[in-house]
Design a protein around this motif. Sequence first.
Motif, PDB file in Angstrom:
ATOM      1  N   LYS A   1       0.836  -1.196   0.000  1.00  0.00           N
ATOM      2  CA  LYS A   1       0.000   0.000   0.000  1.00  0.00           C
ATOM      3  C   LYS A   1       0.872   1.249   0.000  1.00  0.00           C
ATOM      4  CE  LYS A   1      -4.164  -1.727  -0.015  1.00  0.00           C
ATOM      5  NZ  LYS A   1      -5.124  -1.509   1.068  1.00  0.00           N
ATOM      6  N   LEU A   2       0.316   2.323  -0.517  1.00  0.00           N
ATOM      7  CA  LEU A   2       1.013   3.599  -0.620  1.00  0.00           C
ATOM      8  C   LEU A   2       0.059   4.690  -0.144  1.00  0.00           C
ATOM      9  CD1 LEU A   2       3.617   4.993  -1.870  1.00  0.00           C
ATOM     10  CD2 LEU A   2       2.205   5.362  -3.889  1.00  0.00           C
ATOM     11  N   GLN A   3       0.473   5.459   0.863  1.00  0.00           N
ATOM     12  CA  GLN A   3      -0.392   6.498   1.419  1.00  0.00           C
ATOM     13  C   GLN A   3       0.140   7.892   1.076  1.00  0.00           C
ATOM     14  OE1 GLN A   3      -3.477   6.207   3.211  1.00  0.00           O
ATOM     15  NE2 GLN A   3      -3.388   8.334   2.485  1.00  0.00           N
ATOM     16  N   ASP A   4      -0.649   8.636   0.309  1.00  0.00           N
ATOM     17  CA  ASP A   4      -0.313  10.030   0.019  1.00  0.00           C
ATOM     18  C   ASP A   4      -0.708  10.901   1.206  1.00  0.00           C
ATOM     19  OD1 ASP A   4       0.387  10.170  -3.084  1.00  0.00           O
ATOM     20  OD2 ASP A   4      -1.264   8.760  -2.837  1.00  0.00           O
ATOM     21  N   ILE A   5       0.145  11.869   1.534  1.00  0.00           N
ATOM     22  CA  ILE A   5      -0.159  12.790   2.625  1.00  0.00           C
ATOM     23  C   ILE A   5       0.115  14.221   2.168  1.00  0.00           C
ATOM     24  CG2 ILE A   5       0.466  11.069   4.365  1.00  0.00           C
ATOM     25  CD1 ILE A   5       2.992  12.833   4.916  1.00  0.00           C
ATOM     26  N   VAL A   6      -0.368  15.160   2.969  1.00  0.00           N
ATOM     27  CA  VAL A   6      -0.080  16.573   2.760  1.00  0.00           C
ATOM     28  C   VAL A   6       0.934  16.980   3.825  1.00  0.00           C
ATOM     29  CG1 VAL A   6      -1.046  18.908   2.686  1.00  0.00           C
ATOM     30  CG2 VAL A   6      -2.408  16.960   1.867  1.00  0.00           C
TER      31      VAL A   6
ATOM     32  N   GLY B   1       5.921  26.093  -0.198  1.00  0.00           N
ATOM     33  CA  GLY B   1       4.526  25.698  -0.338  1.00  0.00           C
ATOM     34  C   GLY B   1       4.248  24.423   0.439  1.00  0.00           C
ATOM     35  N   ILE B   2       2.993  24.005   0.390  1.00  0.00           N
ATOM     36  CA  ILE B   2       2.551  22.765   1.023  1.00  0.00           C
ATOM     37  C   ILE B   2       2.508  21.689  -0.057  1.00  0.00           C
ATOM     38  CG2 ILE B   2       0.636  21.634   2.224  1.00  0.00           C
ATOM     39  CD1 ILE B   2      -0.058  24.362   3.418  1.00  0.00           C
ATOM     40  N   GLY B   3       3.115  20.539   0.223  1.00  0.00           N
ATOM     41  CA  GLY B   3       3.285  19.537  -0.820  1.00  0.00           C
ATOM     42  C   GLY B   3       2.531  18.246  -0.592  1.00  0.00           C
ATOM     43  N   PHE B   4       2.349  17.519  -1.673  1.00  0.00           N
ATOM     44  CA  PHE B   4       1.745  16.188  -1.644  1.00  0.00           C
ATOM     45  C   PHE B   4       2.870  15.166  -1.821  1.00  0.00           C
ATOM     46  CE2 PHE B   4      -1.491  19.110  -3.040  1.00  0.00           C
ATOM     47  CZ  PHE B   4      -2.616  18.711  -2.346  1.00  0.00           C
ATOM     48  N   MET B   5       3.028  14.282  -0.843  1.00  0.00           N
ATOM     49  CA  MET B   5       4.100  13.284  -0.886  1.00  0.00           C
ATOM     50  C   MET B   5       3.592  11.962  -0.324  1.00  0.00           C
ATOM     51  SD  MET B   5       7.426  15.563   0.272  1.00  0.00           S
ATOM     52  CE  MET B   5       6.585  16.503   1.536  1.00  0.00           C
TER      53      MET B   5
ATOM     54  N   LYS C   1       8.522  10.017   6.389  1.00  0.00           N
ATOM     55  CA  LYS C   1       8.487   9.660   7.811  1.00  0.00           C
ATOM     56  C   LYS C   1       9.725  10.140   8.563  1.00  0.00           C
ATOM     57  CE  LYS C   1       7.835   5.691  10.878  1.00  0.00           C
ATOM     58  NZ  LYS C   1       7.685   4.208  10.950  1.00  0.00           N
ATOM     59  N   ALA C   2      10.909   9.935   7.992  1.00  0.00           N
ATOM     60  CA  ALA C   2      12.155  10.318   8.677  1.00  0.00           C
ATOM     61  C   ALA C   2      12.232  11.830   8.876  1.00  0.00           C
ATOM     62  CB  ALA C   2      13.355   9.830   7.880  1.00  0.00           C
ATOM     63  N   GLU C   3      11.826  12.587   7.868  1.00  0.00           N
ATOM     64  CA  GLU C   3      11.862  14.050   7.966  1.00  0.00           C
ATOM     65  C   GLU C   3      10.834  14.561   8.975  1.00  0.00           C
ATOM     66  OE1 GLU C   3      14.000  16.010   6.733  1.00  0.00           O
ATOM     67  OE2 GLU C   3      14.917  14.999   5.024  1.00  0.00           O
ATOM     68  N   ILE C   4       9.686  13.885   9.048  1.00  0.00           N
ATOM     69  CA  ILE C   4       8.668  14.262  10.027  1.00  0.00           C
ATOM     70  C   ILE C   4       9.176  13.996  11.441  1.00  0.00           C
ATOM     71  CG2 ILE C   4       6.371  13.667  10.922  1.00  0.00           C
ATOM     72  CD1 ILE C   4       5.500  13.165   8.020  1.00  0.00           C
ATOM     73  N   GLU C   5       9.765  12.819  11.638  1.00  0.00           N
ATOM     74  CA  GLU C   5      10.286  12.461  12.962  1.00  0.00           C
ATOM     75  C   GLU C   5      11.435  13.371  13.387  1.00  0.00           C
ATOM     76  OE1 GLU C   5      11.239   8.348  12.574  1.00  0.00           O
ATOM     77  OE2 GLU C   5       9.168   7.670  12.875  1.00  0.00           O
TER      78      GLU C   5
ATOM     79  N   ASN D   1      11.721  18.302  10.674  1.00  0.00           N
ATOM     80  CA  ASN D   1      12.005  19.198   9.550  1.00  0.00           C
ATOM     81  C   ASN D   1      10.741  19.611   8.802  1.00  0.00           C
ATOM     82  OD1 ASN D   1      14.803  19.072  10.025  1.00  0.00           O
ATOM     83  ND2 ASN D   1      14.933  17.133   8.903  1.00  0.00           N
ATOM     84  N   ILE D   2       9.762  18.720   8.802  1.00  0.00           N
ATOM     85  CA  ILE D   2       8.458  19.002   8.206  1.00  0.00           C
ATOM     86  C   ILE D   2       7.408  18.376   9.111  1.00  0.00           C
ATOM     87  CG2 ILE D   2       9.374  19.035   5.841  1.00  0.00           C
ATOM     88  CD1 ILE D   2       8.142  16.230   5.475  1.00  0.00           C
ATOM     89  N   PHE D   3       6.145  18.633   8.824  1.00  0.00           N
ATOM     90  CA  PHE D   3       5.076  17.992   9.593  1.00  0.00           C
ATOM     91  C   PHE D   3       3.926  17.637   8.662  1.00  0.00           C
ATOM     92  CE2 PHE D   3       4.061  22.482   9.583  1.00  0.00           C
ATOM     93  CZ  PHE D   3       2.672  22.531   9.435  1.00  0.00           C
ATOM     94  N   ARG D   4       3.143  16.674   9.094  1.00  0.00           N
ATOM     95  CA  ARG D   4       1.981  16.238   8.314  1.00  0.00           C
ATOM     96  C   ARG D   4       0.800  17.142   8.621  1.00  0.00           C
ATOM     97  NH1 ARG D   4      -0.276  10.009   7.967  1.00  0.00           N
ATOM     98  NH2 ARG D   4      -2.088  10.427   6.625  1.00  0.00           N
ATOM     99  N   VAL D   5       0.215  17.695   7.584  1.00  0.00           N
ATOM    100  CA  VAL D   5      -0.955  18.557   7.744  1.00  0.00           C
ATOM    101  C   VAL D   5      -2.191  17.677   7.913  1.00  0.00           C
ATOM    102  CG1 VAL D   5      -2.365  20.360   6.681  1.00  0.00           C
ATOM    103  CG2 VAL D   5       0.126  20.348   6.333  1.00  0.00           C
ATOM    104  N   ASN D   6      -2.962  17.952   8.940  1.00  0.00           N
ATOM    105  CA  ASN D   6      -4.145  17.157   9.246  1.00  0.00           C
ATOM    106  C   ASN D   6      -5.302  17.591   8.348  1.00  0.00           C
ATOM    107  OD1 ASN D   6      -5.851  15.365  10.461  1.00  0.00           O
ATOM    108  ND2 ASN D   6      -6.049  16.497  12.385  1.00  0.00           N
ATOM    109  N   ILE D   7      -5.697  16.721   7.419  1.00  0.00           N
ATOM    110  CA  ILE D   7      -6.761  17.018   6.466  1.00  0.00           C
ATOM    111  C   ILE D   7      -8.043  16.303   6.889  1.00  0.00           C
ATOM    112  CG2 ILE D   7      -7.465  16.874   4.037  1.00  0.00           C
ATOM    113  CD1 ILE D   7      -5.135  18.756   4.509  1.00  0.00           C
ATOM    114  N   LYS D   8      -9.165  17.029   6.863  1.00  0.00           N
ATOM    115  CA  LYS D   8     -10.446  16.446   7.289  1.00  0.00           C
ATOM    116  C   LYS D   8     -10.859  15.283   6.389  1.00  0.00           C
ATOM    117  CE  LYS D   8     -12.429  20.632   9.367  1.00  0.00           C
ATOM    118  NZ  LYS D   8     -13.507  21.657   9.272  1.00  0.00           N
ATOM    119  N   GLU D   9     -10.747  15.474   5.094  1.00  0.00           N
ATOM    120  CA  GLU D   9     -11.151  14.438   4.156  1.00  0.00           C
ATOM    121  C   GLU D   9     -10.092  13.338   4.066  1.00  0.00           C
ATOM    122  OE1 GLU D   9     -12.941  18.321   2.932  1.00  0.00           O
ATOM    123  OE2 GLU D   9     -10.944  17.610   3.441  1.00  0.00           O
ATOM    124  N   GLN D  10     -10.525  12.134   3.863  1.00  0.00           N
ATOM    125  CA  GLN D  10      -9.596  11.008   3.756  1.00  0.00           C
ATOM    126  C   GLN D  10      -8.996  10.945   2.354  1.00  0.00           C
ATOM    127  OE1 GLN D  10     -11.365   7.147   4.189  1.00  0.00           O
ATOM    128  NE2 GLN D  10      -9.403   6.083   4.316  1.00  0.00           N
TER     129      GLN D  10
END
Length: 237
Positions: A102-107, A176-180, A186-190, A193-202
Amino acid sequence: EMLYKHISIACKHIFSAEEELALISERDRAIVRLGGSEVALQSFLIDRIVEFHREHPKIQIKIDSMSTPDAIEALRANLIDVAVVTSPFSDKTGLNINVIKKLQDIVAAGNGFSYLKDKEISLHELVKYPLICLKNTTTTRNYLDHIFRQHNLLLRPDIELTSINFVMPMVKNNLGIGFMQYATTKAEIEAGNIFRVNIKEQIPPRSICAVTASQYETPEPVQRFIDSLLEKESVSI
């Protein structure tokens, strides 16, 4: 231009045949012609290729980096043996598709947008911010366009890129805010350096798949390579 297109395809077939013929005299040697999308290569494929080569040193893997649509076209033209690419596919006709993982896209955003860390925002709010995304010739972009259309929105990035490798540096530098993909961020978030933006929609997950063309017989070394991917990463859907 039309003549060159036909000649280039013929040359690729000839060069590929020459490589295979050169190996006939060498016992147990073979070539796997692999087309991999950038997302698949970045997510996990390089590690798997290294491991497979360690276990099967006499099987040469020839890698072409290409988009999912180009890889499927190359499969149907018999220019590659297997494509390891991301779903969805616009046309599954004549394809054998094995889901690997599986592959999960995040903002994601850099710390210049830290005021969004503790917020949950909708896609309607997200489009008001500067966005970074791949060009619409990629499967990833077409997938995201589809999600936005489902919510009656038009995805209009401020920065459009040809390579997924350029998204992270621009996000980290607050352009800007990116889609990755979560696996590659994960390593950059931990590290903070960056953070995951919490999006209401799945954002529904996609899949990385190993694809072959059903009109051609799959050579034994190619099937061995596919089996090695499935053994280590296989998921049920």
